[in-house]
Scaffold this active site. Structure first.
Site, PDB file in Angstrom:
ATOM      1  N   ASP A 183      44.257 -10.983 -18.891  1.00 43.10           N
ATOM      2  CA  ASP A 183      42.915 -11.220 -19.423  1.00 43.10           C
ATOM      3  C   ASP A 183      43.007 -11.847 -20.811  1.00 43.10           C
ATOM      4  OD1 ASP A 183      40.265 -11.281 -20.067  1.00 43.10           O
ATOM      5  OD2 ASP A 183      40.070  -9.128 -20.390  1.00 43.10           O
TER       6      ASP A 183
ATOM      7  N   ASP B 258      34.554  -4.604 -19.976  1.00 45.26           N
ATOM      8  CA  ASP B 258      33.708  -5.666 -20.512  1.00 45.26           C
ATOM      9  C   ASP B 258      32.507  -5.026 -21.225  1.00 45.26           C
ATOM     10  OD1 ASP B 258      33.414  -8.858 -20.147  1.00 45.26           O
ATOM     11  OD2 ASP B 258      31.432  -7.957 -19.954  1.00 45.26           O
TER      12      ASP B 258
ATOM     13  N   HIS C 202      40.603 -10.454 -15.812  1.00 44.37           N
ATOM     14  CA  HIS C 202      39.566  -9.763 -16.579  1.00 44.37           C
ATOM     15  C   HIS C 202      38.848  -8.737 -15.717  1.00 44.37           C
ATOM     16  CE1 HIS C 202      36.548  -9.133 -19.633  1.00 44.37           C
ATOM     17  NE2 HIS C 202      35.583  -9.440 -18.778  1.00 44.37           N
TER      18      HIS C 202
END
Length: 302
Positions: free
Chosen positions: A249, A123, A278
């Protein structure tokens, strides 16, 4: 700059979180002093591993990975980004920019003065962490890249559009539930509470609110030029590059292809597609430990 600091009592007795806090003070370009928290476990002379979290989590995301890597002889360092975890939280959304995040973490990294790092990033840990690699390539030996990207204004996925809309319009941002929605398994109430712990109320969440707005998804975004410049460095990064994206994800699915095609160190590597959401650190920590260990072992870098 008004700065909030989450009370230490919020972190007392968290599930599966035995790690002693470490703090570094960094000075913002505007003169503000910010306290940044990081975990530092394992032998001081071990091959160093840097674990970088993203939105809206904190180093707690790595609680199962930190001790396992330390047990294999690595020095494991997991910071909390400014605005998250135990790190200080500027109170105004306007205090958060992509370039400021990079500058804050650059100051912290230079202060630690580590070399031979293996980075695991996911991320925003990738959006910031890969910029650190581009700024200080001599400090990094290898990369494990998971569920992230280094965007340069080419648009966004439908999954990110949905997240952007939710993050900007939900009246109260349910941090722990957001993490739970992004995992393949159901988190326990205690785990959800640990993700909520850094944020006593909505005033502490301005960094989390702002992060989705900072992703360079349009050509006119202020950080497109900086990311393009970073890519020019990354395309010559000599160390091993392994991708470990997950199959569940909707935000980053398929994003591994650009790293595999543009980074020479990715050629011939044992890239993995892991089963998870995710926040794959919650779904497959053992796989991540094995992958990072293989990249970080000194003999694999000779």
């Amino acid at each position: 700059m008004q700065v909030l600091r989450t009370p230490e009592s919020r972190f007392a007795g968290l599930a599966d979180w035995p790690f002693a806090p470490h703090y570094a003070e960094i000075t913002d370009a505007g003169g503000a002093r910010l306290r940044l928290h990081y975990v530092d476990e394992g032998p001081r002379d071990g091959a160093p591993v840097l674990l970088m979290h993203g939105e809206p989590s904190w180093a707690y995301l790595y609680r199962k990975i930190i001790p396992a890597l330390a047990a294999r002889g690595h020095r494991v360092i997991a910071p909390d980004l400014i605005g998250f975890g135990r790190s200080d939280k500027p109170a105004a959304r306007g205090d958060y920019t992509y370039e400021r995040h990079v500058a804050w973490m650059s100051a912290w990294l230079e202060g630690l003065d580590l070399r031979g790092l293996t980075l695991f990033c996911q991320d925003w840990g990738g959006l910031i962490g890969l910029r650190l690699v581009a700024a200080f390539p001599e400090r990094f030996a290898g990369l494990v890249i998971a569920n992230t990207g280094l965007p340069t204004g080419a648009g966004m996925t439908d999954g990110f559009k949905a997240w952007l809309d939710f993050s900007q319009n939900v009246p109260e941002m349910p941090i722990g539930l957001i993490v739970n929605m992004g995992t393949g398994r159901d988190l326990t109430p205690a785990e959800i509470a640990a993700y909520d712990a850094p944020f006593p109320d909505e005033t502490y969440k301005e960094g989390a609110r702002q992060f989705p707005m900072l992703v360079p998804v349009t050509p006119e975004h202020a950080s497109v030029a900086e990311n393009l410049a970073a890519w020019k460095v990354l395309e010559h990064f000599p160390g091993p590059v392994v991708t470990a994206f997950s199959d569940g994800d909707p935000v980053t699915r398929g994003g591994e292809a650009i790293f595999q095609s543009r980074m020479p160190g990715a050629l011939g590597q044992p890239h993995r597609t892991l089963r998870g959401g995710h926040f794959l650190q919650e779904d497959c920590p053992d796989d991540i430990v094995d992958i990072v260990d293989a990249v970080a072992r000194p003999e694999s870098q000779s």
